[in-house]
Design an enzyme around this catalytic site. Structure first.
Site, PDB file in Angstrom:
ATOM      1  N   ASP A  69       0.836  -0.926  -0.300  1.00 33.11           N
ATOM      2  CA  ASP A  69       0.015  -0.191  -0.414  1.00 33.11           C
ATOM      3  C   ASP A  69       0.684   1.501  -0.122  1.00 33.11           C
ATOM      4  O   ASP A  69       2.056   1.597   1.009  1.00 33.11           O
ATOM      5  CB  ASP A  69      -0.685   0.033   1.344  1.00 33.11           C
ATOM      6  CG  ASP A  69      -2.140   0.838   0.845  1.00 33.11           C
ATOM      7  OD1 ASP A  69      -3.142   0.577   1.109  1.00 33.11           O
ATOM      8  OD2 ASP A  69      -1.502   2.329   0.818  1.00 33.11           O
ATOM      9  N   ILE A  70       0.884   2.565  -0.663  1.00 35.08           N
ATOM     10  CA  ILE A  70       0.825   2.704  -1.253  1.00 35.08           C
ATOM     11  C   ILE A  70       1.151   4.245   0.705  1.00 35.08           C
ATOM     12  O   ILE A  70       2.005   4.838   0.609  1.00 35.08           O
ATOM     13  CB  ILE A  70       0.161   4.110  -1.843  1.00 35.08           C
ATOM     14  CG1 ILE A  70       2.211   5.314  -2.437  1.00 35.08           C
ATOM     15  CG2 ILE A  70      -0.466   5.576  -1.935  1.00 35.08           C
ATOM     16  CD1 ILE A  70       1.139   5.833  -4.012  1.00 35.08           C
ATOM     17  N   ASN A 111     -13.114  -2.945   2.470  1.00 31.20           N
ATOM     18  CA  ASN A 111     -13.971  -2.120   2.352  1.00 31.20           C
ATOM     19  C   ASN A 111     -14.774  -1.627   0.743  1.00 31.20           C
ATOM     20  O   ASN A 111     -13.921  -2.704   0.338  1.00 31.20           O
ATOM     21  CB  ASN A 111     -13.394  -0.235   2.312  1.00 31.20           C
ATOM     22  CG  ASN A 111     -12.501  -0.446   3.655  1.00 31.20           C
ATOM     23  OD1 ASN A 111     -12.820  -0.818   5.043  1.00 31.20           O
ATOM     24  ND2 ASN A 111     -10.957  -0.077   4.036  1.00 31.20           N
ATOM     25  N   VAL A 158     -10.762   3.033  -4.043  1.00 29.78           N
ATOM     26  CA  VAL A 158     -10.791   2.326  -5.242  1.00 29.78           C
ATOM     27  C   VAL A 158     -11.767   1.700  -5.648  1.00 29.78           C
ATOM     28  O   VAL A 158     -12.095   0.349  -4.873  1.00 29.78           O
ATOM     29  CB  VAL A 158      -9.444   1.753  -4.813  1.00 29.78           C
ATOM     30  CG1 VAL A 158      -9.162   1.616  -6.824  1.00 29.78           C
ATOM     31  CG2 VAL A 158      -8.043   2.741  -4.879  1.00 29.78           C
ATOM     32  N   HIS A 206     -10.005  -5.199  -3.860  1.00 25.82           N
ATOM     33  CA  HIS A 206      -8.902  -4.798  -2.882  1.00 25.82           C
ATOM     34  C   HIS A 206      -8.983  -5.852  -1.094  1.00 25.82           C
ATOM     35  O   HIS A 206     -10.370  -5.021  -1.099  1.00 25.82           O
ATOM     36  CB  HIS A 206      -7.745  -3.870  -3.042  1.00 25.82           C
ATOM     37  CG  HIS A 206      -8.895  -2.963  -2.242  1.00 25.82           C
ATOM     38  ND1 HIS A 206      -9.656  -1.680  -2.892  1.00 25.82           N
ATOM     39  CD2 HIS A 206      -9.063  -1.926  -1.538  1.00 25.82           C
ATOM     40  CE1 HIS A 206     -10.184  -1.171  -2.867  1.00 25.82           C
ATOM     41  NE2 HIS A 206      -9.386  -1.003  -1.214  1.00 25.82           N
ATOM     42  N   MET A 207      -8.030  -6.905  -1.751  1.00 25.09           N
ATOM     43  CA  MET A 207      -8.294  -7.140   0.214  1.00 25.09           C
ATOM     44  C   MET A 207      -6.692  -6.296   1.008  1.00 25.09           C
ATOM     45  O   MET A 207      -5.369  -6.215   0.387  1.00 25.09           O
ATOM     46  CB  MET A 207      -8.038  -8.486   0.039  1.00 25.09           C
ATOM     47  CG  MET A 207      -7.825  -9.091   1.874  1.00 25.09           C
ATOM     48  SD  MET A 207      -7.943 -11.635   1.596  1.00 25.09           S
ATOM     49  CE  MET A 207      -9.718 -11.247   1.572  1.00 25.09           C
ATOM     50  N   HIS A 208      -7.241  -5.796   1.883  1.00 23.73           N
ATOM     51  CA  HIS A 208      -5.593  -5.385   2.677  1.00 23.73           C
ATOM     52  C   HIS A 208      -5.441  -6.661   3.494  1.00 23.73           C
ATOM     53  O   HIS A 208      -6.042  -6.640   4.571  1.00 23.73           O
ATOM     54  CB  HIS A 208      -6.419  -4.093   3.647  1.00 23.73           C
ATOM     55  CG  HIS A 208      -7.087  -2.528   3.025  1.00 23.73           C
ATOM     56  ND1 HIS A 208      -6.108  -1.246   2.854  1.00 23.73           N
ATOM     57  CD2 HIS A 208      -8.626  -2.680   2.631  1.00 23.73           C
ATOM     58  CE1 HIS A 208      -6.660  -1.357   2.220  1.00 23.73           C
ATOM     59  NE2 HIS A 208      -8.031  -1.442   2.045  1.00 23.73           N
TER      60      HIS A 208
END
Ligand code: 5GP
Length: 120
Positions: A35-36, A92, A101, A105-107
């Site tokens: 992650d950025i 999310n 976004v 996506h899975m964090h």
């Protein structure tokens, strides 16, 4: 429910190689990258290579191969990042879930003791 995919989202651009990323792991069905703006010592995003906007979209419409390939990437990321003391996975989703976004996506967050799941 209709799921409209915007191919100009930032993760679509990462998948096309238009924006660089720090890749952690990749297979035929998923890409995992840092992650950025990390919120923990380990903060990796795992995304499917297919055009899915959200977890529920992916769960409904992705093929068995895509779903298995994605979960294999989850396993590899957990191994690579060495989160043996535990981690949190977050997906999310849309407005109530505060999704920024619109590509599923899975964090994966870990590397320190995290707080309780919800702050409010
Ligand atoms: P969301 O709020 O949609 O669940 O999470 C989006 C995540 O994507 C955020 O944690 C944010 O820091 C990350 N992000 C946004 N733009 C970029 C980018 O260009 N590259 C990377 N690696 N992460 C990004």
């Amino acid at each position: 429910m209709e799921y409209a995919y915007d191919d100009q989202n930032i993760f679509a651009k990462i998948l096309r190689g238009e924006i660089p990323n720090k890749t952690v792991y990749e297979n035929d069905y998923a890409l995992a990258f840092e992650d950025i703006a990390p919120q923990a010592p380990v903060h990796v995003l795992i995304i499917p290579k297919g055009a899915y906007v959200s977890l529920d979209h992916f769960a409904r419409d992705a093929s068995a191969e895509e779903q298995v390939g994605f979960m294999q990437a989850v396993a590899e990321v957990c191994q690579i990042t060495d989160v043996k003391d535990g981690f949190r996975s977050i997906a999310n989703t849309r407005t109530h879930g505060v999704q920024d976004v619109p590509h599923y996506h899975m964090h994966i967050l870990g590397g320190r003791q995290l707080g309780r799941m919800l702050q409010d």
